[in-house]
Motif scaffolding. Sequence first.
Motif, PDB file in Angstrom:
ATOM      1  N   GLY A 286       0.845  -1.175  -0.104  1.00 26.08           N
ATOM      2  CA  GLY A 286      -0.053   0.086  -0.013  1.00 26.08           C
ATOM      3  C   GLY A 286       0.907   1.320  -0.107  1.00 26.08           C
ATOM      4  N   SER A 287       0.170   2.422   0.131  1.00 24.64           N
ATOM      5  CA  SER A 287       0.828   3.567   0.101  1.00 24.64           C
ATOM      6  C   SER A 287       0.686   4.694   1.101  1.00 24.64           C
ATOM      7  CB  SER A 287       0.726   4.320  -1.144  1.00 24.64           C
ATOM      8  OG  SER A 287      -0.779   4.691  -1.595  1.00 24.64           O
ATOM      9  N   PHE A 288       1.354   5.434   1.527  1.00 19.92           N
ATOM     10  CA  PHE A 288       0.998   6.716   2.624  1.00 19.92           C
ATOM     11  C   PHE A 288       1.415   7.953   2.252  1.00 19.92           C
ATOM     12  CE2 PHE A 288       2.479   2.335   4.187  1.00 19.92           C
ATOM     13  CZ  PHE A 288       1.340   1.988   5.093  1.00 19.92           C
ATOM     14  N   GLN A 289       0.611   8.747   2.518  1.00 21.17           N
ATOM     15  CA  GLN A 289       1.001  10.379   2.041  1.00 21.17           C
ATOM     16  C   GLN A 289       1.130  11.042   3.568  1.00 21.17           C
ATOM     17  OE1 GLN A 289       0.925  11.435  -1.255  1.00 21.17           O
ATOM     18  NE2 GLN A 289       1.545  13.218  -0.482  1.00 21.17           N
ATOM     19  N   SER A 290       1.951  12.180   3.426  1.00 20.43           N
ATOM     20  CA  SER A 290       2.025  13.193   4.437  1.00 20.43           C
ATOM     21  C   SER A 290       2.005  14.148   4.197  1.00 20.43           C
ATOM     22  CB  SER A 290       3.228  12.537   5.557  1.00 20.43           C
ATOM     23  OG  SER A 290       3.043  13.456   6.693  1.00 20.43           O
TER      24      SER A 290
END
Length: 284
Positions: free
Chosen positions: A211-215
Amino acid sequence: MFSAHAPALVDYIYLIDRYPQRGGHSIILSTRKSPGGAGANVAHNLASLGVESTLFTTLGRDEDGIYFVENTLAKVKAEITDEKTGKVHVFVDGEGERTFFVEPNAAGKPFVEVDGGDYLYLDPFPSEHSFEVQRKEAERFDGFVILNPGFPYSSLGFERLKQILQHVDMLIMSADEFSLLGVETADVLRFVDYLIVTQGKLGSACYTKKGSFQSPAFPAKVADTTGAGDAFAAGFIYGFIKNYPLEVCLTLGNFCGAYNVERVGARNFPSKSTIDEFLARVLR
């Protein structure tokens, strides 16, 4: 232990009123000198947080070489490959944007081998030999390999980059550098386990096979963008080494990058107490 195979450079920083048109002129408002080099900055920043860090690099026999070692917290293991140490002339305008002019000198001769470590960070030397030297270092390293390809390697294209990516575990790059590859994140994740992309005012993202994560980015009054990516990388890697969740690693990286750009110079990095306080708030 964290090891970096990266150029040792001394930054000569010139704050100017504006960038002139070609053939024109501008005013130098102030000057300063600072140790630099992207991978060297990452090793220095991590050492300031108590991470055992060693920089494997090349130096000259001049005063800049002595200055670099004396002002770098990471242990420096260097081959003397030139009379002069690598230099970068950095021109920073009133909006904090910078332009680099590099004198490779010893940094143009990247013939040093890494000896030990659990993590290896690769940052390109300003040399035509750099890619092949670092490909071999990545191949023979018995540990976790992190590559920050910058424009020198990204501009080679994805087909060439794959030659080193097959030995890399984590890739850290800017959105502009990623766009040069002309591929999707899934293509990169065929080779690496983690792809981290910095996006300037938009923050940063981490992509994995799961999966992916954004900040989001932190607001900052920009004084100088030199070293912002290195501060981000050090913050992210510190969180990663400490086994924090990837979302926290991204947030910490963004915090360190914002802290850096509000100050002039490449090695403006939060103290360990500042980072500990920040992490306590984030993890609350």
